[in-house]
Design an enzyme around this catalytic site. Sequence first.
Site, PDB file in Angstrom:
ATOM      1  N   TYR A  65       0.817  -1.216   0.000  1.00  0.00           N
ATOM      2  CA  TYR A  65       0.000   0.000   0.000  1.00  0.00           C
ATOM      3  C   TYR A  65       0.851   1.267   0.000  1.00  0.00           C
ATOM      4  CZ  TYR A  65      -3.614   3.328   1.492  1.00  0.00           C
ATOM      5  OH  TYR A  65      -4.473   4.402   1.578  1.00  0.00           O
ATOM      6  N   LYS A  80       0.834   4.214  -2.986  1.00  0.00           N
ATOM      7  CA  LYS A  80       0.453   5.614  -2.808  1.00  0.00           C
ATOM      8  C   LYS A  80       1.606   6.558  -3.176  1.00  0.00           C
ATOM      9  CE  LYS A  80      -3.808   5.220  -1.685  1.00  0.00           C
ATOM     10  NZ  LYS A  80      -4.856   5.711  -2.614  1.00  0.00           N
TER      11      LYS A  80
END
Length: 284
Positions: A196, A200
């Site tokens: 994750y 991002k």
Amino acid sequence: MDTPEFDPDCQVKGTAFTKKNYRDVYPAVDPTRPELSQDGKVVIITGASRGLGQMGFAVSFARANAAAIVLLGRSSEGLAKTESLVKEINPATKVLSISVDVTDEAGMNKAFETAVEKLGVPHVLVNNAGALVKLDTIVNTDVESWWKTQEINVKGTFIATKAFLKHTGDTPSEPTTIINLISMAAQGIPPGMSSYSPAKLAVSKFTQFLAMEHPTITSVNLDPGVAATDMGHGVPYLAPFIGDTPELSGGTAVWLATGDKSFLSGKYVSVCWNVEELESRRRK
């Protein structure tokens, strides 16, 4: 020995760029302000069936009197709920709900074509769809779930943005805004987020390329803080810090889509930061 008092706002203070910081809607980002009106604008929101997409962005753009809102998401049931909320808030806002997976290029292209055919060329894209498929160490995370997180966050943002730009053109005649949801996770090494966090970070860099390649379009990285969403609750160690409301993200997005915010194009903005102070420092 006394235990030091825990400060639930310590993350906000630790990443503060402005002197004043907020965790809920405040006057400058209140979407009902006439100055923030989105009258005449067509807004497209991905991941609109729940969480920030539903309670933050869709609700706020409805309150800002958007001409039309296109809701994209996988859950038909969730989209129906979002559509109902929008219509309840502002019956004058047209709503188009399309069930589609953000990683499905053909499906997304068709969804955008349908939106343009029925509502006209869009002015705002909120790339909200994202996911943290599995919170675990690299050794214990299976390849499929690790890569799925990358696909939803990075590939999904890429596909939606390309579909959006196909209809706006390289130099749209009207003010156009792309808002990409990122996370403070991109700046650190949060436990269990080996997929994750880099995803991002990739979206953040992607936004910089958008700003460079399309200087007449304002493209901004928006950090929603630590909000009470399914994803937020899915990370146990974030529980003490949850407190940023979905409405704060929505109001900030409306503010970003209003007037000339080109000074923020390609940059990172936290919803907690005071936008009036950002505005006052635009020359810097």
